[in-house]
Motif scaffolding. Structure first.
Motif, short mmCIF file in Angstrom:
data_model
loop_
_atom_site.label_atom_id
_atom_site.label_comp_id
_atom_site.label_asym_id
_atom_site.label_seq_id
_atom_site.Cartn_x
_atom_site.Cartn_y
_atom_site.Cartn_z
N ASN A 159 52.83 -38.45 84.18
CA ASN A 159 51.79 -38.45 83.14
C ASN A 159 50.62 -37.57 83.57
OD1 ASN A 159 53.30 -40.19 81.58
ND2 ASN A 159 52.25 -42.03 82.33
N GLN A 160 50.27 -37.62 84.84
CA GLN A 160 49.19 -36.81 85.39
C GLN A 160 49.54 -35.32 85.35
OE1 GLN A 160 46.23 -37.63 86.07
NE2 GLN A 160 45.60 -35.67 86.94
N ARG A 161 50.80 -34.99 85.76
CA ARG A 161 51.22 -33.58 85.73
C ARG A 161 51.11 -33.01 84.31
NH1 ARG A 161 50.15 -31.24 89.67
NH2 ARG A 161 51.08 -29.46 88.59
N ALA A 169 55.97 -42.72 87.01
CA ALA A 169 55.38 -42.57 85.68
C ALA A 169 53.95 -42.05 85.77
CB ALA A 169 55.43 -43.91 84.93
N ALA A 170 53.18 -42.60 86.71
CA ALA A 170 51.78 -42.17 86.86
C ALA A 170 51.73 -40.69 87.24
CB ALA A 170 51.08 -43.02 87.91
N PHE A 171 52.60 -40.28 88.15
CA PHE A 171 52.64 -38.89 88.60
C PHE A 171 52.98 -37.94 87.45
CE2 PHE A 171 55.15 -35.25 90.03
CZ PHE A 171 54.28 -34.66 90.95
N ALA A 181 56.42 -46.64 80.56
CA ALA A 181 55.08 -46.15 80.92
C ALA A 181 54.93 -44.63 80.77
CB ALA A 181 54.75 -46.56 82.36
N LEU A 182 56.01 -43.94 80.40
CA LEU A 182 55.96 -42.47 80.33
C LEU A 182 55.27 -42.00 79.06
CD1 LEU A 182 59.58 -41.68 81.58
CD2 LEU A 182 57.44 -41.09 82.76
N LYS A 183 54.38 -41.02 79.19
CA LYS A 183 53.69 -40.47 78.01
C LYS A 183 54.22 -39.08 77.70
CE LYS A 183 49.46 -43.11 78.75
NZ LYS A 183 48.77 -43.18 80.05
N GLU A 202 56.64 -47.12 88.88
CA GLU A 202 55.23 -47.04 88.48
C GLU A 202 54.61 -45.74 88.99
OE1 GLU A 202 56.55 -49.70 90.24
OE2 GLU A 202 56.94 -50.80 88.39
N ALA A 203 54.87 -45.43 90.27
CA ALA A 203 54.30 -44.22 90.86
C ALA A 203 54.86 -42.98 90.16
CB ALA A 203 54.62 -44.17 92.36
#
Ligand code: TXA
Ligand code: MG
Length: 344
Positions: free
Chosen positions: A258-260, A254-256, A278-280, A251-252
């Motif tokens: 996506n934010q980058r 994917a969030a990282f 969860a990856l965009k 989770e962390a």
């Protein structure tokens, strides 16, 4: 060598014989092993060995591993056989383990880049063994890639890097381990792991008792320091993209990533199988999080795929350092130039 045709050989008896002839004649042949494909030459022929360095673009100070098929074929190559070597032979040869031993004069200095030691391995791959026996000489063989790029795990990878620069490549299918052999130095008071592989630190300790792990396995070599294993000082296994390792939960991660991707163009994620939902951003996967052997098998192919896609900025999910994971981590650390971000 001059640019010429690289002969494609298959795993057939007549092809094994042909590979042996080429090697005896001083030529270079890409051969399958259980770890990665090797670029083989007659280890007793200094000129043939010299051509390996030219074909790969390999620095002259990076020594080669000598491959044998039978224990007795090692004896002329070394000046001493420590008890530790006999114990490791019992437990792990033939297999993905290389031993550093004192070098005899039979081995040309060029093989060992002038060191007083020589690296010896007895591969288990039936085709590798057959080619060594057909050649009738020990074979010096580094990984069959252009220096600096990921090691090849298929015959096609070898051709992608070396077509026209070597006499032949023998196709024995995909390599089962996928990462280079474990390298252990037996010329010191205490055996020392120089490069982690499928024979793990725990396995070595079970056989030998105390085993030290060289600092270079998980740390960048200090400026000016002498490498125990010269190969460790080069940026290795590197795709053309800039890679950063990211340690954290799925989770962390994917969030990282996506934010980058909001701030950086061309971000590609390199994640574990089943953790892509969860990856965009575009992604590649390199095995299951809980299965280091699976990661090992796919790592180099995945790094090559990133190049094929023209990936520029890669964030890779960090593997565990346990067991075979240490080898996966060691290679990825180098691919990433030791850039690690910790989200935990
Ligand atoms: O699995 C493998 O080991 C593959 C297959 C083809 O057998 N070969 C391979 O070779 O990975 P290469 O050249 O890519 O890596 C050899 C490593 C390098 O890190 C080199 O510095 C180290 O072994 N090495 C070779 N001889 C050495 C020596 N005498 N002392 C210390 N390190 C040595
Ligand atoms: Mg190599």
């Amino acid at each position: 060598m001059e640019q010429g045709e690289t002969l494609r050989l298959q795993n057939r008896p007549e092809d094994i014989v042909r590979a042996g002839e080429i090697l005896r004649g001083g030529g270079l042949v890409g051969i399958p092993t259980e770890t990665v494909y090797g670029l083989a030459a007659n280890a007793l022929d200094a000129q043939a060995v010299g051509r390996i360095f030219t074909a790969k673009g390999r620095p002259q100070d990076n020594p080669l591993i000598v491959h044998i098929a039978r224990w007795e074929d090692m004896l002329p190559l070394v000046t001493e056989v420590p008890a530790a070597a006999e114990a490791l032979e019992q437990d792990y040869w033939p297999g993905p383990l290389t031993m550093i031993l004192p070098r005899s004069d039979r081995v040309p200095a060029a093989v060992s880049a002038g060191l007083g030691t020589v690296a010896i391995r007895m591969p288990s791959h039936p085709v590798a063994r057959a080619v060594i026996l057909a050649a009738g000489v020990p074979l010096a063989a580094p990984s069959a890639n252009r220096s600096g790029s990921p090691s090849p795990t298929t015959a096609q990878h070898v051709l992608d890097d070396l077509d026209g620069r070597i006499e032949a490549v023998l196709d024995g299918g995909a390599c089962s381990v996928g990462l280079e052999s474990t390298v252990v130095d037996l010329t010191r008071a205490v055996p020392r792991l120089l490069r982690p592989g499928a024979v793990t630190v725990d396995m070595l300790r079970r056989t030998l008792g105390t085993v030290e792990v060289d600092d270079a396995v998980t740390h960048r070599l200090q400026e000016g320091a002498v490498a125990a294993s010269p190969g460790m000082k080069y940026k290795h296994y590197a795709p053309k993209a800039q890679v950063t390792l990211v340690r954290g939960t799925p989770e962390a991660f994917a969030a990282f990533v996506n934010q980058r991707a909001v701030h950086e163009p061309d971000v590609t994620a390199m994640c574990f199988d089943g953790e892509e939902a969860a990856l965009k951003v575009p992604f590649v996967t390199y095995g299951r999080r809980d299965n280091a052997a699976d990661q090992a098998q796919h790592l180099f192919d995945t790094l090559r795929e990133l190049d094929d896609r023209g990936a520029k900025r890669v964030y890779a999910a960090c593997p565990s350092e346990d067991g075979v994971g240490l080898a996966v981590y060691n290679r990825l650390l180098r691919a990433a130039g030791f850039e690690v971000i910790d989200l935990d």
